[in-house]
Write an enzyme that holds these catalytic residues in place. Structure first.
Site, PDB file in Angstrom:
ATOM      1  N   ASP A 288     -18.772   7.660   6.027  1.00  0.00           N
ATOM      2  CA  ASP A 288     -20.181   8.621   5.941  1.00  0.00           C
ATOM      3  C   ASP A 288     -19.486   9.883   5.657  1.00  0.00           C
ATOM      4  O   ASP A 288     -19.496  10.822   6.366  1.00  0.00           O
ATOM      5  CB  ASP A 288     -20.807   8.384   7.212  1.00  0.00           C
ATOM      6  CG  ASP A 288     -21.895   9.182   6.973  1.00  0.00           C
ATOM      7  OD1 ASP A 288     -22.388   9.622   6.007  1.00  0.00           O
ATOM      8  OD2 ASP A 288     -22.854   9.505   8.027  1.00  0.00           O
TER       9      ASP A 288
ATOM     10  N   TYR B 130     -15.000   8.962   9.150  1.00  0.00           N
ATOM     11  CA  TYR B 130     -15.887  10.071   9.108  1.00  0.00           C
ATOM     12  C   TYR B 130     -17.000  10.123  10.005  1.00  0.00           C
ATOM     13  O   TYR B 130     -18.149   9.943   9.980  1.00  0.00           O
ATOM     14  CB  TYR B 130     -16.644  10.505   7.579  1.00  0.00           C
ATOM     15  CG  TYR B 130     -15.681  10.508   6.686  1.00  0.00           C
ATOM     16  CD1 TYR B 130     -14.916  11.528   5.899  1.00  0.00           C
ATOM     17  CD2 TYR B 130     -15.412   9.235   5.996  1.00  0.00           C
ATOM     18  CE1 TYR B 130     -14.114  11.728   5.157  1.00  0.00           C
ATOM     19  CE2 TYR B 130     -14.564   9.346   5.036  1.00  0.00           C
ATOM     20  CZ  TYR B 130     -13.854  10.375   4.241  1.00  0.00           C
ATOM     21  OH  TYR B 130     -13.132  10.465   3.417  1.00  0.00           O
TER      22      TYR B 130
ATOM     23  N   CYS C 247     -43.585  24.333  11.280  1.00  0.00           N
ATOM     24  CA  CYS C 247     -42.630  23.792  10.306  1.00  0.00           C
ATOM     25  C   CYS C 247     -43.027  22.430  10.087  1.00  0.00           C
ATOM     26  O   CYS C 247     -42.938  21.566  11.306  1.00  0.00           O
ATOM     27  CB  CYS C 247     -41.279  23.954  10.923  1.00  0.00           C
ATOM     28  SG  CYS C 247     -39.984  23.086   9.551  1.00  0.00           S
TER      29      CYS C 247
ATOM     30  N   GLN D 189     -27.079  13.571  12.809  1.00  0.00           N
ATOM     31  CA  GLN D 189     -27.994  13.483  11.696  1.00  0.00           C
ATOM     32  C   GLN D 189     -29.172  14.367  11.945  1.00  0.00           C
ATOM     33  O   GLN D 189     -29.511  14.871  13.173  1.00  0.00           O
ATOM     34  CB  GLN D 189     -28.196  12.016  11.636  1.00  0.00           C
ATOM     35  CG  GLN D 189     -27.079  10.931  11.285  1.00  0.00           C
ATOM     36  CD  GLN D 189     -26.621  11.201   9.731  1.00  0.00           C
ATOM     37  OE1 GLN D 189     -27.436  11.794   9.061  1.00  0.00           O
ATOM     38  NE2 GLN D 189     -25.515  10.815   9.608  1.00  0.00           N
TER      39      GLN D 189
ATOM     40  N   CYS E 172     -40.636  29.960   1.409  1.00  0.00           N
ATOM     41  CA  CYS E 172     -39.685  28.690   2.249  1.00  0.00           C
ATOM     42  C   CYS E 172     -39.165  28.023   1.055  1.00  0.00           C
ATOM     43  O   CYS E 172     -39.763  27.510   0.188  1.00  0.00           O
ATOM     44  CB  CYS E 172     -40.576  28.184   3.157  1.00  0.00           C
ATOM     45  SG  CYS E 172     -39.510  27.255   4.225  1.00  0.00           S
TER      46      CYS E 172
ATOM     47  N   CYS F 114     -47.847  22.403   3.620  1.00  0.00           N
ATOM     48  CA  CYS F 114     -47.421  23.561   4.704  1.00  0.00           C
ATOM     49  C   CYS F 114     -47.534  24.751   3.833  1.00  0.00           C
ATOM     50  O   CYS F 114     -46.939  24.939   2.690  1.00  0.00           O
ATOM     51  CB  CYS F 114     -45.782  23.297   4.833  1.00  0.00           C
ATOM     52  SG  CYS F 114     -45.030  24.481   5.679  1.00  0.00           S
TER      53      CYS F 114
ATOM     54  N   CYS G 202     -38.565  22.984   1.979  1.00  0.00           N
ATOM     55  CA  CYS G 202     -39.157  21.678   1.593  1.00  0.00           C
ATOM     56  C   CYS G 202     -39.834  21.856   0.217  1.00  0.00           C
ATOM     57  O   CYS G 202     -40.895  22.333  -0.050  1.00  0.00           O
ATOM     58  CB  CYS G 202     -40.351  21.353   2.452  1.00  0.00           C
ATOM     59  SG  CYS G 202     -39.805  20.992   4.207  1.00  0.00           S
TER      60      CYS G 202
ATOM     61  N   GLU H 186     -12.039  10.858  12.681  1.00  0.00           N
ATOM     62  CA  GLU H 186     -12.942  12.194  12.424  1.00  0.00           C
ATOM     63  C   GLU H 186     -11.799  13.226  12.670  1.00  0.00           C
ATOM     64  O   GLU H 186     -10.878  13.136  13.385  1.00  0.00           O
ATOM     65  CB  GLU H 186     -14.074  11.908  13.682  1.00  0.00           C
ATOM     66  CG  GLU H 186     -14.553  13.367  13.759  1.00  0.00           C
ATOM     67  CD  GLU H 186     -15.496  13.717  12.517  1.00  0.00           C
ATOM     68  OE1 GLU H 186     -16.094  13.137  12.197  1.00  0.00           O
ATOM     69  OE2 GLU H 186     -15.394  15.071  12.341  1.00  0.00           O
TER      70      GLU H 186
ATOM     71  N   CYS I  75     -24.758  11.120   1.030  1.00  0.00           N
ATOM     72  CA  CYS I  75     -25.951  12.217   0.990  1.00  0.00           C
ATOM     73  C   CYS I  75     -26.114  12.766  -0.378  1.00  0.00           C
ATOM     74  O   CYS I  75     -26.775  13.880  -0.338  1.00  0.00           O
ATOM     75  CB  CYS I  75     -25.626  13.128   2.234  1.00  0.00           C
ATOM     76  SG  CYS I  75     -24.072  14.108   2.053  1.00  0.00           S
TER      77      CYS I  75
HETATM   78  C1  SAM Z   1     -21.966  13.183   7.367  1.00  0.00           C
HETATM   79  S1  SAM Z   1     -21.084  13.452   8.676  1.00  0.00           S
HETATM   80  C2  SAM Z   1     -21.266  11.831   9.349  1.00  0.00           C
HETATM   81  C3  SAM Z   1     -21.016  11.631  11.057  1.00  0.00           C
HETATM   82  C4  SAM Z   1     -21.478  10.295  11.627  1.00  0.00           C
HETATM   83  N1  SAM Z   1     -21.054   9.182  10.547  1.00  0.00           N
HETATM   84  C5  SAM Z   1     -22.954  10.263  11.847  1.00  0.00           C
HETATM   85  O1  SAM Z   1     -23.664   9.579  11.200  1.00  0.00           O
HETATM   86  O2  SAM Z   1     -23.357  11.235  12.685  1.00  0.00           O
HETATM   87  C6  SAM Z   1     -19.512  13.544   8.087  1.00  0.00           C
HETATM   88  C7  SAM Z   1     -18.482  13.702   9.337  1.00  0.00           C
HETATM   89  O3  SAM Z   1     -17.012  13.458   8.516  1.00  0.00           O
HETATM   90  C8  SAM Z   1     -16.128  14.763   9.332  1.00  0.00           C
HETATM   91  N2  SAM Z   1     -15.387  14.786   8.201  1.00  0.00           N
HETATM   92  C9  SAM Z   1     -15.486  15.756   7.094  1.00  0.00           C
HETATM   93  N3  SAM Z   1     -14.008  15.562   6.380  1.00  0.00           N
HETATM   94  C10 SAM Z   1     -13.479  14.877   6.926  1.00  0.00           C
HETATM   95  C11 SAM Z   1     -12.113  14.230   6.642  1.00  0.00           C
HETATM   96  N4  SAM Z   1     -11.455  14.714   5.601  1.00  0.00           N
HETATM   97  N5  SAM Z   1     -11.676  13.414   7.191  1.00  0.00           N
HETATM   98  C12 SAM Z   1     -12.335  13.139   8.709  1.00  0.00           C
HETATM   99  N6  SAM Z   1     -13.405  13.406   8.940  1.00  0.00           N
HETATM  100  C13 SAM Z   1     -14.014  14.212   8.169  1.00  0.00           C
HETATM  101  C14 SAM Z   1     -17.244  15.791   9.555  1.00  0.00           C
HETATM  102  O4  SAM Z   1     -16.718  16.624  10.571  1.00  0.00           O
HETATM  103  C15 SAM Z   1     -18.394  15.050   9.963  1.00  0.00           C
HETATM  104  O5  SAM Z   1     -18.460  14.700  11.334  1.00  0.00           O
END
Ligand code: SAM
Length: 402
Positions: free
Chosen positions: A326, A265, A153, A234, A76, A69, A79, A287, A353
């Site tokens: 997550d 989460y 991009c 995502q 940039c 790219c 990446c 959440e 992540c």
């Molecule tokens: C990495 S994202 C994952 C969301 C979902 N699993 C997905 O794959 O789309 C993390 C999520 O956790 C929420 N979050 C962050 N801190 C949190 C907490 N202490 N308790 C509950 N949710 C939380 C965020 O708002 C977000 O939606």
């Protein structure tokens, strides 16, 4: 600043190569690869470590390729691993995960990460970008501030790329762009300072603080999702699908028909929706973000699901067969790991992540009786050092007092 010759031996978390100078001090070298010999300029020198940037590759690695790219040459910062071949990127990301599990996770022989399958190119459909003084959206530069204006991009879906290249957002500092592959819907969210936004016909534009709902609908694994501008999602539907499928295979036989799944989460309910629909499970989605909670309630309405709008650490855990967690980049931490373990689930599937937070969380889960069994790598962000992992932990020791 001083120039030195260095021979990196590994990739470090954060994307730079790791070398040692003549005195044995660690040097993080940007733009270099393990196995190379490079001439580099020191940019930051501390007592325990230094940073450098590669100026000339004296002996290149077999993994080195020409960056595809042109935006990279314009500074940039989007990446920064474009100089690594796709196969090299996968191998180096796996090495970084194994290294974190050894060093931080204190595992002598961590499971070797396996690459999860991706249905198609993981193009991004959501981007939060900076805006240049000329009103164009762009990735942040590698150094300094501002936005890098580009005519293409590499990693954006064409629906998103059009908003990046052709959209004009005068007066805005930041812009959120979101597109749906399934429906073609597109939304733009600008900050309060923005003037007259110019975007292709049909794109809906919102300003921070607007009261009318701003969302698109996307499809993943045969399920439909409402995704509001303020909710996490995502990078794109291919990545969401690959993660959902890696989570499903990691759950395996641990979730019986009609069993209880906790999606901690949960965001807009991605994993809860896909898994509950496939396994006829009862789900509890936890959440804390109100926007994502509202979306999850819509997305899970046809399932046996309860959405709890609370922080995981404040949630009152209930018995479950499986927990999928997550968390954000910082990981579960002690309170999150405590809540997950208090469900007594026989299996925890952790989506991380950041390799360092995976390693820290693996220590906390081990203390709670869970052993790390397998790690799947989902290359959600090709051409960057970022890597997502889906790790399976099985309960092997009853917790004290349980
Ligand atoms: C990495 S994202 C994952 C969301 C979902 N699993 C997905 O794959 O789309 C993390 C999520 O956790 C929420 N979050 C962050 N801190 C949190 C907490 N202490 N308790 C509950 N949710 C939380 C965020 O708002 C977000 O939606």
């Amino acid at each position: 600043m001083t120039e030195v010759e260095l021979s990196p031996t590994a990739m470090a978390a954060g994307g730079a190569a790791l070398a040692r100078d003549a005195g044995g001090r660690v040097v993080f070298v940007e733009g270099a690869l393990p196995g190379e010999r490079v001439r580099a300029r020191l940019t930051d020198t501390r007592k325990d470590f230094a940073r450098a940037v590669a100026l000339e590759i004296l002996e290149p690695s077999a993994d080195r390729v020409a960056p595809p790219c042109s935006a990279l040459a314009m500074g940039c910062g989007g990446c920064t691993w474009q100089h690594v071949s796709p196969a090299g990127q996968s191998r180096l990301k796996a090495d970084v995960v194994v290294d974190a599990l050894r060093r931080i996770g204190k595992l002598a022989e961590p499971p070797l990460p396996r690459a999860a399958l991706m249905g198609g190119p993981p193009l991004r459909t959501t981007a939060r970008l900076a805006v240049s003084p000329g009103g164009r959206a762009g990735h942040r530069p590698r150094t300094g501030s501002g936005a890098v204006e580009t005519d293409a991009c590499l990693v954006a879906h064409p629906l998103l790329e059009e908003l990046i290249v052709d959209g004009r957002y005068p007066g805005a500092h930041e812009v959120l762009l979101r597109a749906s592959v399934a429906t073609g819907e597109r939304i733009v969210l600008v900050d309060r300072g923005a003037g007259a936004v110019q975007v292709p016909a049909g794109v809906r534009v919102f300003q921070e603080g607007d009261t009318q709902p701003a969302f698109i609908h996307e499809e993943v694994a045969g399920r439909r999702f409402r995704i509001s501008a303020g909710s996490f999602f995502q990078a794109g539907p291919e990545v969401a699908g690959a993660l959902a499928s890696a989570v499903t295979s990691s759950i395996g036989e641990a979730l019986p028909d009609g069993g209880v799944l906790v999606d901690a989460y949960a965001g807009v309910g991605l994993f809860a929706s896909v898994i509950a629909a496939q396994r006829r499970a009862r789900v509890v989605a936890v959440e804390s973000d109100p926007s994502a909670v509202a979306d999850a309630r819509v997305n899970l309405a046809d399932l046996d699901a309860q959405v709890v709008g609370v922080e995981v650490a404040r949630w009152r855990p209930r018995p479950a067969d499986v927990v999928v967690a997550d968390p954000a980049r910082s990981g579960l931490g002690r309170p999150g790991a405590g809540a997950v373990a208090a469900t007594g689930a026989s299996r925890v599937v952790l989506v991380s992540c950041d390799p360092a937070s995976l390693a820290r969380d693996s220590v906390l889960l081990r203390e709670a009786g869970y052993a790390l069994v397998s790690v799947l790598l989902v290359d959600a962000f090709p051409h960057t050092f970022h890597v997502e992992t889906v790790s399976r932990f099985d309960l092997v020791t009853a917790r004290p007092g349980s």
